[in-house]
Design a protein around this motif. Structure first.
Motif, PDB file in Angstrom:
ATOM      1  N   ASN A 183     -11.916   4.632   1.979  1.00 51.08           N
ATOM      2  CA  ASN A 183     -10.959   3.543   1.776  1.00 51.08           C
ATOM      3  C   ASN A 183     -10.863   2.582   2.948  1.00 51.08           C
ATOM      4  O   ASN A 183     -10.661   1.396   2.768  1.00 51.08           O
ATOM      5  CB  ASN A 183      -9.560   4.091   1.496  1.00 51.08           C
ATOM      6  CG  ASN A 183      -9.521   4.897   0.213  1.00 51.08           C
ATOM      7  OD1 ASN A 183     -10.323   4.658  -0.683  1.00 51.08           O
ATOM      8  ND2 ASN A 183      -8.616   5.854   0.145  1.00 51.08           N
ATOM      9  N   LEU A 184     -10.947   3.139   4.143  1.00 45.29           N
ATOM     10  CA  LEU A 184     -10.744   2.267   5.297  1.00 45.29           C
ATOM     11  C   LEU A 184     -12.035   1.997   6.058  1.00 45.29           C
ATOM     12  O   LEU A 184     -12.043   1.247   7.016  1.00 45.29           O
ATOM     13  CB  LEU A 184      -9.681   2.858   6.231  1.00 45.29           C
ATOM     14  CG  LEU A 184      -8.329   3.177   5.572  1.00 45.29           C
ATOM     15  CD1 LEU A 184      -7.316   3.648   6.618  1.00 45.29           C
ATOM     16  CD2 LEU A 184      -7.765   1.979   4.817  1.00 45.29           C
TER      17      LEU A 184
ATOM     18  N   ASN B 157       0.828  -1.212   0.000  1.00 46.67           N
ATOM     19  CA  ASN B 157       0.000   0.000   0.000  1.00 46.67           C
ATOM     20  C   ASN B 157       0.862   1.262   0.000  1.00 46.67           C
ATOM     21  O   ASN B 157       0.569   2.234  -0.698  1.00 46.67           O
ATOM     22  CB  ASN B 157      -0.900   0.038   1.242  1.00 46.67           C
ATOM     23  CG  ASN B 157      -2.145  -0.841   1.081  1.00 46.67           C
ATOM     24  OD1 ASN B 157      -2.428  -1.324  -0.004  1.00 46.67           O
ATOM     25  ND2 ASN B 157      -2.859  -1.044   2.183  1.00 46.67           N
TER      26      ASN B 157
ATOM     27  N   SER C 261       1.313   8.759   4.747  1.00 47.51           N
ATOM     28  CA  SER C 261       0.550   8.063   5.774  1.00 47.51           C
ATOM     29  C   SER C 261       1.469   7.332   6.733  1.00 47.51           C
ATOM     30  O   SER C 261       2.488   6.786   6.330  1.00 47.51           O
ATOM     31  CB  SER C 261      -0.389   7.028   5.138  1.00 47.51           C
ATOM     32  OG  SER C 261      -1.206   7.632   4.171  1.00 47.51           O
TER      33      SER C 261
ATOM     34  N   ASP D  36       4.906   6.174   5.039  1.00 50.55           N
ATOM     35  CA  ASP D  36       5.345   6.495   3.674  1.00 50.55           C
ATOM     36  C   ASP D  36       5.137   7.972   3.401  1.00 50.55           C
ATOM     37  O   ASP D  36       4.386   8.641   4.115  1.00 50.55           O
ATOM     38  CB  ASP D  36       4.553   5.665   2.652  1.00 50.55           C
ATOM     39  CG  ASP D  36       3.068   6.010   2.631  1.00 50.55           C
ATOM     40  OD1 ASP D  36       2.714   7.103   2.126  1.00 50.55           O
ATOM     41  OD2 ASP D  36       2.249   5.196   3.118  1.00 50.55           O
TER      42      ASP D  36
ATOM     43  N   MET E  73      -4.052  10.479   2.586  1.00 51.31           N
ATOM     44  CA  MET E  73      -5.527  10.440   2.527  1.00 51.31           C
ATOM     45  C   MET E  73      -6.097  11.587   3.350  1.00 51.31           C
ATOM     46  O   MET E  73      -5.599  11.897   4.425  1.00 51.31           O
ATOM     47  CB  MET E  73      -6.040   9.118   3.100  1.00 51.31           C
ATOM     48  CG  MET E  73      -5.794   7.910   2.206  1.00 51.31           C
ATOM     49  SD  MET E  73      -6.296   6.358   2.984  1.00 51.31           S
ATOM     50  CE  MET E  73      -4.858   5.955   3.944  1.00 51.31           C
TER      51      MET E  73
ATOM     52  N   GLY F 254      -5.593  -6.844   1.804  1.00 49.25           N
ATOM     53  CA  GLY F 254      -5.019  -5.533   2.047  1.00 49.25           C
ATOM     54  C   GLY F 254      -4.927  -5.102   3.498  1.00 49.25           C
ATOM     55  O   GLY F 254      -4.608  -5.876   4.395  1.00 49.25           O
ATOM     56  N   PHE F 255      -5.237  -3.851   3.672  1.00 49.35           N
ATOM     57  CA  PHE F 255      -5.080  -3.150   4.935  1.00 49.35           C
ATOM     58  C   PHE F 255      -5.640  -3.926   6.128  1.00 49.35           C
ATOM     59  O   PHE F 255      -5.016  -4.031   7.177  1.00 49.35           O
ATOM     60  CB  PHE F 255      -5.793  -1.802   4.803  1.00 49.35           C
ATOM     61  CG  PHE F 255      -5.824  -0.995   6.052  1.00 49.35           C
ATOM     62  CD1 PHE F 255      -4.722  -0.238   6.430  1.00 49.35           C
ATOM     63  CD2 PHE F 255      -6.952  -0.993   6.866  1.00 49.35           C
ATOM     64  CE1 PHE F 255      -4.748   0.515   7.589  1.00 49.35           C
ATOM     65  CE2 PHE F 255      -6.982  -0.248   8.033  1.00 49.35           C
ATOM     66  CZ  PHE F 255      -5.887   0.506   8.400  1.00 49.35           C
TER      67      PHE F 255
ATOM     68  N   LYS G 263       1.399   6.620  -6.838  1.00 48.90           N
ATOM     69  CA  LYS G 263       0.344   7.563  -7.214  1.00 48.90           C
ATOM     70  C   LYS G 263       0.844   9.004  -7.168  1.00 48.90           C
ATOM     71  O   LYS G 263       0.585   9.792  -8.077  1.00 48.90           O
ATOM     72  CB  LYS G 263      -0.871   7.437  -6.278  1.00 48.90           C
ATOM     73  CG  LYS G 263      -1.777   6.271  -6.632  1.00 48.90           C
ATOM     74  CD  LYS G 263      -2.974   6.196  -5.681  1.00 48.90           C
ATOM     75  CE  LYS G 263      -3.521   4.778  -5.659  1.00 48.90           C
ATOM     76  NZ  LYS G 263      -4.240   4.460  -4.417  1.00 48.90           N
TER      77      LYS G 263
ATOM     78  N   ALA H 226       0.989   4.130  -2.817  1.00 50.68           N
ATOM     79  CA  ALA H 226       0.733   5.541  -2.501  1.00 50.68           C
ATOM     80  C   ALA H 226       1.838   6.419  -3.090  1.00 50.68           C
ATOM     81  O   ALA H 226       1.572   7.524  -3.587  1.00 50.68           O
ATOM     82  CB  ALA H 226       0.629   5.727  -0.991  1.00 50.68           C
TER      83      ALA H 226
HETATM   84  P1  ADP Z   1      -6.098  -2.327  -1.805  1.00 47.87           P
HETATM   85  O1  ADP Z   1      -4.727  -1.853  -1.513  1.00 47.87           O
HETATM   86  O2  ADP Z   1      -6.129  -3.728  -2.331  1.00 47.87           O
HETATM   87  O3  ADP Z   1      -6.894  -1.356  -2.623  1.00 47.87           O
HETATM   88  P2  ADP Z   1      -6.460  -1.929   1.021  1.00 47.87           P
HETATM   89  O4  ADP Z   1      -7.529  -2.393   1.947  1.00 47.87           O
HETATM   90  O5  ADP Z   1      -5.094  -2.352   1.350  1.00 47.87           O
HETATM   91  O6  ADP Z   1      -6.894  -2.437  -0.417  1.00 47.87           O
HETATM   92  O7  ADP Z   1      -6.488  -0.395   0.933  1.00 47.87           O
HETATM   93  C1  ADP Z   1      -7.679   0.281   0.609  1.00 47.87           C
HETATM   94  C2  ADP Z   1      -7.368   1.644   0.056  1.00 47.87           C
HETATM   95  O8  ADP Z   1      -6.846   2.471   1.063  1.00 47.87           O
HETATM   96  C3  ADP Z   1      -6.313   1.643  -1.037  1.00 47.87           C
HETATM   97  O9  ADP Z   1      -6.859   1.367  -2.277  1.00 47.87           O
HETATM   98  C4  ADP Z   1      -5.798   3.074  -0.940  1.00 47.87           C
HETATM   99  O10 ADP Z   1      -6.615   3.943  -1.672  1.00 47.87           O
HETATM  100  C5  ADP Z   1      -5.934   3.385   0.515  1.00 47.87           C
HETATM  101  N1  ADP Z   1      -4.658   3.248   1.224  1.00 47.87           N
HETATM  102  C6  ADP Z   1      -4.238   2.207   1.957  1.00 47.87           C
HETATM  103  N2  ADP Z   1      -3.001   2.420   2.451  1.00 47.87           N
HETATM  104  C7  ADP Z   1      -2.620   3.637   2.008  1.00 47.87           C
HETATM  105  C8  ADP Z   1      -1.445   4.459   2.173  1.00 47.87           C
HETATM  106  N3  ADP Z   1      -0.386   4.025   2.862  1.00 47.87           N
HETATM  107  N4  ADP Z   1      -1.434   5.667   1.571  1.00 47.87           N
HETATM  108  C9  ADP Z   1      -2.478   6.089   0.834  1.00 47.87           C
HETATM  109  N5  ADP Z   1      -3.594   5.370   0.645  1.00 47.87           N
HETATM  110  C10 ADP Z   1      -3.684   4.176   1.230  1.00 47.87           C
END
Ligand code: ADP
Length: 624
Positions: free
Chosen positions: A91-92, A35, A170, A78, A83, A124-125, A42, A39
């Motif tokens: 996202n979360l 992740n 983040s 990072d 966000m 993911g997260f 992007k 980021a």
């Molecule tokens: P995925 O990475 O598969 O999309 P995650 O659950 O890991 O799913 O993350 C969900 C969303 O949260 C990501 O798509 C991203 O937009 C955002 N995100 C997660 N970690 C970060 C980060 N370190 N910096 C910026 N955005 C993040």
């Protein structure tokens, strides 16, 4: 501060993850690092393309630190896109991917317990809740002034409030639970970062305290003086070489990467780097080792291809990434479209993976073909090592048979080294209707076969198929470029060399053939006359529908039941030995001589006479 409930689907997902991925909880680190890397990707992209962020300059990095004393924590930070409040909510607080949402909704209660199924989408997260009792995210979006803090215990709700952060990016702080405590450890972290994230393109730094005890200096209690030094060390090599533009990579770099990644002290024979774009985006970097891997013929060989998803290492132990016959290939496949958490069972049927695999095989074979056409010297080195696995491909990979037929090589009665079917065809004599070959024995034995001599005398080239796999392969080829392949040691090939004269002579000699057949009785299937032979009195051949000697041996070796297949004896009507039989009326003599002729023909094919003592006795009788 505002407190919000997770969407129910997130609660479901959390529950699912915690219970099904449990045995593999370390993957949370890979997910968080991935992740962070996304980021940064992007932000780099936007700094090149976005009106507001154009020219935004920063030094991409990922920082990992931990606390070992008291409450254990692990922090991944990072300086990527970051966000804002809405992003954190979207996202979360929900499941971002609609595909994941649909998938999740479609699962039955039983399926939810199946950890293979859950691997189909990126967890993911949320996977961090396997090791954390609380997660705090402090984030600031690039180009904005406010920072935000998101916090949750992973039960049912999360909170968002204003926070402070100096630069964009983040910081994810995990307050570790009992299961996660082991990860607040320098060696653990180092190992995991190297294992999963070595090729993340940005540097990953690990901060830790190094403690020294100085035995020279004692404190007032007589104990060694303890000093603590704070260190920050880059752990990954941060070079996803295969992601760099091809033109920027030097030959030396390709080779170094190979030697470091695949533990070979020799340079590879060659490599093939493909960066595919479009509906399916992926990169492959394949290497052909100079020497065939030592375990190439073991059933439990180690596969040589590593799978990455978006530069994140997934596995190096999947035998289905390439077909078995290409098991000597080393390298990497890096997909942009596969989910990070793809499981092995799902990989095999995954549409993306299947299409990468098919394209990779086509690419490899196509490249081999180019080398065979443009660089004969290199190709002969390649063939010396890998001719045999390519032959396996001929019977296992139907869809690429045409190409494989161009790639495999055979020995020849008229040329040194290996020849291709194409070359053979280009040398064919006028009016020649078939590609002649002889199989069913070791090369040296086949070469000295009287049949080969007969064909050579008439100006025909014969392929010497002395590889034990050739018999199986040849049955798959049948014809090449509309020209049939014909075994010269099978009955069907006889007629090609016969003139009308020959045919008349054969007719005239039928009685002697009958005489020999009667004398040999059960030992032969038939005795035929042929004008192909020159120096020898006879040769053994097999009827078209019988397996050759070599095939019979192979089947016996593999433990199969094999009925004894009787050979046919082909006799040379011009041979003085045959003439002796023709003239003799001594049954005993005819029997002994016929038997010796058969045994001698078998020996020429590398087969022991079935009764060596009898052979010796017959021979002695004749000599005296
Ligand atoms: P995925 O990475 O598969 O999309 P995650 O659950 O890991 O799913 O993350 C969900 C969303 O949260 C990501 O798509 C991203 O937009 C955002 N995100 C997660 N970690 C970060 C980060 N370190 N910096 C910026 N955005 C993040």
């Amino acid at each position: 501060m505002s407190s919000r409930k997770f969407k129910t689907e997130v609660a479901d997902l959390l529950h699912l993850i915690i219970h099904s991925l449990y045995s593999n909880k370390e993957i949370f680190l890979r997910e968080l690092i991935s992740n962070a890397s996304d980021a940064i990707d992007k932000l780099r992209y936007l700094s090149l393309t976005d009106e507001k962020l154009k020219g935004f300059s920063f030094n991409p990095r990922i920082d990992i630190s931990f606390t070992e004393d008291g409450e254990r924590t692990l922090t991944i930070s990072d300086n990527g896109i970051g966000m804002n409040e809405d992003d954190l909510n979207d996202n979360l607080g929900t499941i971002a991917s609609s595909g994941t949402r649909k998938f999740l909704a479609s699962l039955t209660e039983d399926q939810k317990k199946d950890s293979n199924l859950i691997g189909q989408f990126g967890v993911g997260f949320y996977s961090a809740f396997m090791v954390a009792k609380k997660i705090t995210v402090i984030s600031r979006k690039a180009g904005e002034d406010d920072a935000w803090k998101w916090e949750s215990d992973g039960e049912s709700s999360y909170s968002i409030e204003k926070a402070e952060r100096n630069e964009q990016g983040s910081t994810i702080i995990l307050t570790l639970n009992e299961e996660g405590e082991e990860f607040a450890n320098r060696w653990q972290l180092e190992t995991l970062i190297k294992k999963y994230s070595d090729n993340i393109a940005y540097p990953i730094y690990l901060a830790y305290d190094q403690v020294h005890y100085d035995n020279e200096k004692k404190d007032e209690n007589g104990n060694a003086v303890k000093t603590t030094e704070h260190k920050v060390e880059q752990i990954n090599s941060a070079s996803a070489l295969w992601k760099r533009p091809k033109s920027s990579i030097k030959d030396e770099e390709y080779k170094e990467f190979y030697k470091n990644s695949f533990y070979d002290s020799d340079d590879p024979l060659f490599y093939i780097h493909t960066q595919a774009e479009g509906t399916n985006e992926y990169t492959t970097l394949f290497y052909i080792p100079a020497k065939a891997p030592f375990d190439m013929y073991y059933a439990d060989y180690r596969p040589g291809v590593k799978l990455y998803v978006k530069r994140v290492y997934i596995t190096d132990d999947d035998k289905d990434l390439l077909p078995v016959y290409l098991r000597f290939v080393r390298g990497i496949i890096d997909s942009e479209d596969l989910p990070l958490n793809v499981s092995r069972e799902i990989l095999q049927e995954n549409r993306v993976m299947v299409s990468i695999r098919n394209a990779s095989v086509k690419k490899l074979l196509g490249e081999f073909k180019k080398i065979s056409e443009n660089n004969p010297e290199l190709y002969s080195k390649f063939i010396a090592e890998y001719n045999r696995p390519l032959k396996e491909g001929l019977y296992s990979d139907y869809s690429n048979r045409e190409t494989l037929m161009e790639l495999v090589r055979f020995k020849s009665s008229t040329e040194d080294g290996y020849v291709s079917l194409k070359d053979y065809k280009s040398r064919m004599k006028e009016g020649q209707k078939a590609i002649y070959y002889i199989s069913g024995g070791k090369e040296e034995v086949l070469r000295t076969s009287p049949l080969v001599a007969a064909y050579r005398e008439k100006g025909y080239e014969v392929l010497i198929m002395g590889d034990d796999i050739d018999d199986i392969v040849i049955s798959q080829i049948g014809e090449y470029d509309k020209t049939p392949l014909k075994a010269i040691n099978k009955a069907g090939a006889l007629d090609d060399l016969k003139s009308d004269d020959d045919k008349a002579k054969e007719e005239a000699k039928k009685p002697v053939a009958e005489k020999i057949k009667a004398a040999l009785g059960e030992r032969v299937k038939d005795v035929v006359i042929s004008s192909r032979l020159t120096d020898t009195p006879a040769a053994v051949i097999f009827s078209d529908d019988d397996p050759s000697m070599q095939m019979q041996r192979l089947m016996k070796q593999m433990g199969g039941e094999m009925p004894d297949i009787k050979p046919m004896l082909e006799i040379n009507p011009d041979s003085p030995v045959i003439a002796k039989i023709e003239k003799s009326s001594d049954d005993e003599f005819v029997k002994s001589l016929s038997s010796v002729i058969l045994d001698q023909a078998l020996i020429q094919e590398g087969v022991m006479p079935s009764n060596p003592a009898e052979f010796a006795a017959n021979l002695t009788k004749l000599l005296s």
